[in-house]
Design an enzyme around this catalytic site. Structure first.
Site, PDB file in Angstrom:
ATOM      1  N   SER A 214      -5.834 -14.393  29.559  1.00 15.23           N
ATOM      2  CA  SER A 214      -5.066 -13.588  28.615  1.00 15.23           C
ATOM      3  C   SER A 214      -3.567 -13.767  28.873  1.00 15.23           C
ATOM      4  O   SER A 214      -3.084 -14.883  28.891  1.00 15.23           O
ATOM      5  CB  SER A 214      -5.498 -12.121  28.716  1.00 15.23           C
ATOM      6  OG  SER A 214      -5.098 -11.380  27.597  1.00 15.23           O
TER       7      SER A 214
ATOM      8  N   ASP B 215     -10.642 -13.694  24.220  1.00 12.28           N
ATOM      9  CA  ASP B 215     -10.003 -13.419  25.508  1.00 12.28           C
ATOM     10  C   ASP B 215     -10.980 -13.561  26.681  1.00 12.28           C
ATOM     11  O   ASP B 215     -12.050 -12.955  26.693  1.00 12.28           O
ATOM     12  CB  ASP B 215      -9.459 -11.985  25.456  1.00 12.28           C
ATOM     13  CG  ASP B 215      -8.508 -11.659  26.585  1.00 12.28           C
ATOM     14  OD1 ASP B 215      -8.799 -12.024  27.741  1.00 12.28           O
ATOM     15  OD2 ASP B 215      -7.482 -11.011  26.321  1.00 12.28           O
TER      16      ASP B 215
END
Length: 300
Positions: free
Chosen positions: A77, A191
């Site tokens: 991320s 993610d």
């Protein structure tokens, strides 16, 4: 989303937003990774946590200035964004300048037409990286970088270490329901923090001599009543991510936890405060890192 280019068999293009932005050519599958010539000395794992990831830059600055030999960066991320900047050979003084330069619209671009897929398209991340990075492919970075994504159709972790950087980092940051997922290499990717917010286990698969983890998920969840659907979702999300981050981060040899408790996921107004928190954390941990390096026999 990638569109088939009939003029080039087996390849597609990923168009970026903005005028005069070049297209990124993406193969159908990521190129095979090259084996590292030497065993990595120090691997650093940069966890997810939204705007709190500005603390990563402070930590990397201190480690760089003290000549800690980082040979591998694994990012999830926001950790993938900061990892890309570092691995592109951005110097410590440039890192501080980048804190001043980066704006919320470099990361957050509202999805006005397809908001049902997420609040933000994520394409701003690609534009930002394409603008600031000196190289556009993983293979050309000065330091090896691996970013994590999750194949949302299978639930499996899908690390990326070759091919174009920008779309891979976009996918690593594509946290549902905030960001659009990314169609890449024939998969719907989101993610990497969905399964592992601080992927120490992945870093260990490269057999480094020392693993440092950086978690920017706060230990404490703010109290008070969750009064609506969104606040209940965010409270549930934070509880899950924080517990996962703690479990995975503690598998490292050295665990770094900058103080980020009072900063929310998208609070860009606190970026310099977070940067300073990263510096403070790294300075406190530096003697422990140096001791570990000397004990193992890593040359600095």
């Amino acid at each position: 989303m990638p569109k088939n280019d009939k003029s080039k068999k087996g390849r597609c293009h990923f168009s970026l937003l903005g005028k005069n932005q070049p297209e990124i050519e993406i193969p159908d599958a990521p190129p095979p990774p090259k084996k590292m010539k030497k065993r990595p000395r120090v691997a650093i794992v940069l966890g997810g946590g939204g705007a709190r990831g500005f603390a990563h830059i402070g930590i990397l600055k201190v480690l760089q200035e003290n000549n800690i030999p980082i040979d591998l960066v694994v990012g999830t991320s926001v950790g993938s964004i900061m990892g890309a900047l570092f691995c592109d050979d951005i110097k410590s003084h440039q890192m501080e300048q980048e804190i001043k330069n980066i704006k919320h619209h470099d990361i957050l671009d509202l999805a006005l037409l397809k908001i049902r897929n997420g609040l933000f398209t994520g394409k701003a991340i690609q534009n930002y990286l394409h603008r600031v990075l000196k190289t556009q492919n993983f293979e050309d970075l000065k330091t090896k970088l691996v970013v994590t994504t999750v194949n949302i159709e299978t639930g499996e972790l899908f690390p990326i270490e070759t091919g174009p950087i920008a779309p891979a980092v976009n996918a690593s940051c594509a946290l549902p329901p905030f960001f659009h997922s990314v169609r890449l290499y024939g998969m719907e990717l989101v993610d990497g923090g969905v399964t592992d917010p601080v992927p120490v286990e992945l870093a260990r698969s490269y057999n480094p001599q020392l693993v440092i983890s950086v978690s920017v998920c706060p230990d404490k969840i703010p109290g008070g009543k969750a009064t609506n659907l969104f606040s209940r979702f965010m409270r549930s999300y934070n509880v899950t991510m924080n517990r996962l981050a703690k479990i995975h981060a503690e598998q490292a040899d050295i665990v770094m936890k900058p103080e980020v408790e009072d900063v929310s996921l998208f609070d860009f107004s606190s970026k310099y405060k977070l940067y300073q928190a990263g510096i403070k954390c790294a300075e406190v941990k530096l003697p422990e890192i140096m001791e570990a390096i000397n004990r193992i026999g890593i040359e600095v």
